[in-house]
Design a protein around this motif. Structure first.
Motif, PDB file in Angstrom:
ATOM      1  N   TRP A   1       0.863  -1.186   0.000  1.00  0.00           N
ATOM      2  CA  TRP A   1       0.000   0.000   0.000  1.00  0.00           C
ATOM      3  C   TRP A   1       0.893   1.227   0.000  1.00  0.00           C
ATOM      4  CZ3 TRP A   1      -4.231  -0.757   4.332  1.00  0.00           C
ATOM      5  CH2 TRP A   1      -5.090  -1.797   3.963  1.00  0.00           C
ATOM      6  N   ALA A   2       0.705   2.102  -0.956  1.00  0.00           N
ATOM      7  CA  ALA A   2       1.485   3.345  -1.041  1.00  0.00           C
ATOM      8  C   ALA A   2       2.978   3.034  -0.960  1.00  0.00           C
ATOM      9  CB  ALA A   2       1.055   4.341   0.038  1.00  0.00           C
ATOM     10  N   TRP A   3       3.403   1.996  -1.674  1.00  0.00           N
ATOM     11  CA  TRP A   3       4.802   1.585  -1.815  1.00  0.00           C
ATOM     12  C   TRP A   3       5.448   1.131  -0.509  1.00  0.00           C
ATOM     13  CZ3 TRP A   3       2.873   6.194  -3.784  1.00  0.00           C
ATOM     14  CH2 TRP A   3       2.521   6.128  -5.124  1.00  0.00           C
ATOM     15  N   THR A   4       4.630   0.599   0.413  1.00  0.00           N
ATOM     16  CA  THR A   4       5.161   0.099   1.676  1.00  0.00           C
ATOM     17  C   THR A   4       4.257  -1.011   2.202  1.00  0.00           C
ATOM     18  OG1 THR A   4       6.090   0.732   3.823  1.00  0.00           O
ATOM     19  CG2 THR A   4       4.007   1.793   3.181  1.00  0.00           C
ATOM     20  N   PHE A   5       4.606  -1.557   3.351  1.00  0.00           N
ATOM     21  CA  PHE A   5       3.781  -2.600   3.958  1.00  0.00           C
ATOM     22  C   PHE A   5       2.584  -1.978   4.661  1.00  0.00           C
ATOM     23  CE2 PHE A   5       7.297  -1.661   6.850  1.00  0.00           C
ATOM     24  CZ  PHE A   5       6.666  -1.455   8.067  1.00  0.00           C
ATOM     25  N   THR A   6       1.597  -2.791   4.952  1.00  0.00           N
ATOM     26  CA  THR A   6       0.325  -2.311   5.487  1.00  0.00           C
ATOM     27  C   THR A   6       0.421  -1.902   6.962  1.00  0.00           C
ATOM     28  OG1 THR A   6      -0.303  -4.580   6.015  1.00  0.00           O
ATOM     29  CG2 THR A   6      -1.066  -3.684   3.907  1.00  0.00           C
ATOM     30  N   PRO A   7      -0.442  -0.976   7.389  1.00  0.00           N
ATOM     31  CA  PRO A   7      -0.471  -0.547   8.792  1.00  0.00           C
ATOM     32  C   PRO A   7      -0.672  -1.685   9.796  1.00  0.00           C
ATOM     33  CG  PRO A   7      -1.613   1.048   7.436  1.00  0.00           C
ATOM     34  CD  PRO A   7      -1.306  -0.137   6.550  1.00  0.00           C
ATOM     35  N   PRO A   8      -1.527  -2.681   9.537  1.00  0.00           N
ATOM     36  CA  PRO A   8      -1.624  -3.771  10.518  1.00  0.00           C
ATOM     37  C   PRO A   8      -0.285  -4.492  10.735  1.00  0.00           C
ATOM     38  CG  PRO A   8      -3.565  -3.762   9.165  1.00  0.00           C
ATOM     39  CD  PRO A   8      -2.591  -2.796   8.520  1.00  0.00           C
ATOM     40  N   LEU A   9       0.522  -4.597   9.700  1.00  0.00           N
ATOM     41  CA  LEU A   9       1.840  -5.209   9.869  1.00  0.00           C
ATOM     42  C   LEU A   9       2.749  -4.296  10.695  1.00  0.00           C
ATOM     43  CD1 LEU A   9       3.012  -7.906   9.067  1.00  0.00           C
ATOM     44  CD2 LEU A   9       4.032  -6.819   7.080  1.00  0.00           C
ATOM     45  N   ARG A  10       2.604  -2.985  10.501  1.00  0.00           N
ATOM     46  CA  ARG A  10       3.371  -2.031  11.322  1.00  0.00           C
ATOM     47  C   ARG A  10       3.001  -2.208  12.802  1.00  0.00           C
ATOM     48  NH1 ARG A  10       6.288   1.826   9.891  1.00  0.00           N
ATOM     49  NH2 ARG A  10       5.382   2.077   7.830  1.00  0.00           N
TER      50      ARG A  10
ATOM     51  N   ASN B   1      13.822 -11.937  18.150  1.00  0.00           N
ATOM     52  CA  ASN B   1      15.181 -11.906  17.612  1.00  0.00           C
ATOM     53  C   ASN B   1      15.635 -13.316  17.302  1.00  0.00           C
ATOM     54  OD1 ASN B   1      16.057  -9.075  17.768  1.00  0.00           O
ATOM     55  ND2 ASN B   1      15.678  -9.329  19.940  1.00  0.00           N
ATOM     56  N   GLY B   2      16.584 -13.411  16.397  1.00  0.00           N
ATOM     57  CA  GLY B   2      17.197 -14.683  16.083  1.00  0.00           C
ATOM     58  C   GLY B   2      16.332 -15.620  15.260  1.00  0.00           C
ATOM     59  N   LYS B   3      15.292 -15.111  14.646  1.00  0.00           N
ATOM     60  CA  LYS B   3      14.408 -15.944  13.828  1.00  0.00           C
ATOM     61  C   LYS B   3      14.887 -15.945  12.368  1.00  0.00           C
ATOM     62  CE  LYS B   3      11.118 -16.806  16.892  1.00  0.00           C
ATOM     63  NZ  LYS B   3      10.920 -18.161  17.405  1.00  0.00           N
ATOM     64  N   ASN B   4      14.703 -17.079  11.709  1.00  0.00           N
ATOM     65  CA  ASN B   4      14.851 -17.143  10.260  1.00  0.00           C
ATOM     66  C   ASN B   4      13.495 -16.789   9.676  1.00  0.00           C
ATOM     67  OD1 ASN B   4      17.564 -17.921  10.085  1.00  0.00           O
ATOM     68  ND2 ASN B   4      17.020 -20.038  10.515  1.00  0.00           N
ATOM     69  N   ILE B   5      13.513 -15.883   8.707  1.00  0.00           N
ATOM     70  CA  ILE B   5      12.267 -15.324   8.189  1.00  0.00           C
ATOM     71  C   ILE B   5      12.303 -15.277   6.666  1.00  0.00           C
ATOM     72  CG2 ILE B   5      10.802 -13.248   8.125  1.00  0.00           C
ATOM     73  CD1 ILE B   5      11.882 -12.586  10.934  1.00  0.00           C
ATOM     74  N   ALA B   6      11.169 -15.575   6.053  1.00  0.00           N
ATOM     75  CA  ALA B   6      10.968 -15.353   4.624  1.00  0.00           C
ATOM     76  C   ALA B   6       9.861 -14.315   4.489  1.00  0.00           C
ATOM     77  CB  ALA B   6      10.585 -16.650   3.921  1.00  0.00           C
ATOM     78  N   LEU B   7       9.969 -13.476   3.492  1.00  0.00           N
ATOM     79  CA  LEU B   7       8.999 -12.397   3.268  1.00  0.00           C
ATOM     80  C   LEU B   7       8.375 -12.527   1.889  1.00  0.00           C
ATOM     81  CD1 LEU B   7      11.228  -9.362   4.352  1.00  0.00           C
ATOM     82  CD2 LEU B   7       9.591 -10.617   5.775  1.00  0.00           C
ATOM     83  N   PHE B   8       7.086 -12.198   1.812  1.00  0.00           N
ATOM     84  CA  PHE B   8       6.473 -12.072   0.495  1.00  0.00           C
ATOM     85  C   PHE B   8       5.545 -10.874   0.479  1.00  0.00           C
ATOM     86  CE2 PHE B   8       3.329 -14.763   2.628  1.00  0.00           C
ATOM     87  CZ  PHE B   8       2.115 -14.334   2.133  1.00  0.00           C
ATOM     88  N   ILE B   9       5.481 -10.253  -0.684  1.00  0.00           N
ATOM     89  CA  ILE B   9       4.594  -9.114  -0.886  1.00  0.00           C
ATOM     90  C   ILE B   9       3.702  -9.402  -2.092  1.00  0.00           C
ATOM     91  CG2 ILE B   9       6.130  -7.436   0.186  1.00  0.00           C
ATOM     92  CD1 ILE B   9       6.962  -6.514  -2.640  1.00  0.00           C
TER      93      ILE B   9
END
Length: 173
Positions: A96-105, A114-122
């Motif tokens: 949304w508006a070239w960024t992630f959504t407010p609920p994710l914020r 901390n210390g988590k392995n993470i994958a991201l998708f948009i």
């Protein structure tokens, strides 16, 4: 011969979806992980804003764009998932508006890990902006091991479902 992997890792897919495209991708990833990794625990956590508009018309763009640009932190519906119970996180969001959504914020502000392995998708039907980079900045202290940009998610659902399945293979979970 059985090609399925056996895995006891616990994976949590955290996502926000307004109209369902991101939810479709999150559910596809969860199903594919369960298929490819027999015995793996894979859970979904859908973030929901308390005061989210129900409209799917023009007002959603005004509400969402304004919230995203002003870096608003909406109240989320409560959930009882403990992030620290999981070995691997997959986080997904529409753009949304070239960024992630407010609920994710809100999620990033309220839950520190901390210390988590993470994958991201948009998911988006326009441009991705610097969404991945902005999410990575919120996740300092964790390792982002993979990212994926699903384009034209509302228009090309079948294609993106297949891309999500292929992406899961690359995660090597």
């Amino acid at each position: 011969m059985n090609n399925e992997k056996k895995n006891s890792k616990k994976t949590l897919i955290i996502y926000y979806s307004f109209e369902g495209s991101t939810k479709l991708i999150a559910e596809t990833i969860a199903n594919e992980l369960k298929t490819q990794n027999v015995g793996a625990k894979v859970d979904l956590l859908e973030l929901k804003a308390v005061d989210q508009p129900k409209s799917k018309g023009f007002s959603k763009y005004f509400w969402g764009g304004r919230m995203a640009m002003m870096k608003k932190i909406p109240q989320l519906e409560e959930f009882d998932t403990n992030i620290n119970d999981y070995d691997f996180l997959i986080i997904g969001t529409p753009v949304w508006a070239w960024t992630f959504t407010p609920p994710l914020r809100t999620f990033f502000n309220n839950f520190k890990f901390n210390g988590k392995n993470i994958a991201l998708f948009i998911c988006h039907d326009g441009g991705p902006g610097k969404t991945i980079e902005k999410i990575k900045a919120e996740l300092q202290g964790n390792e982002v091991i993979a990212t994926h940009d699903f384009e034209k998610t509302a228009k090309n659902k079948e294609k993106n479902v297949e891309l999500a399945k292929k992406w899961v293979e690359t995660l090597n979970l």
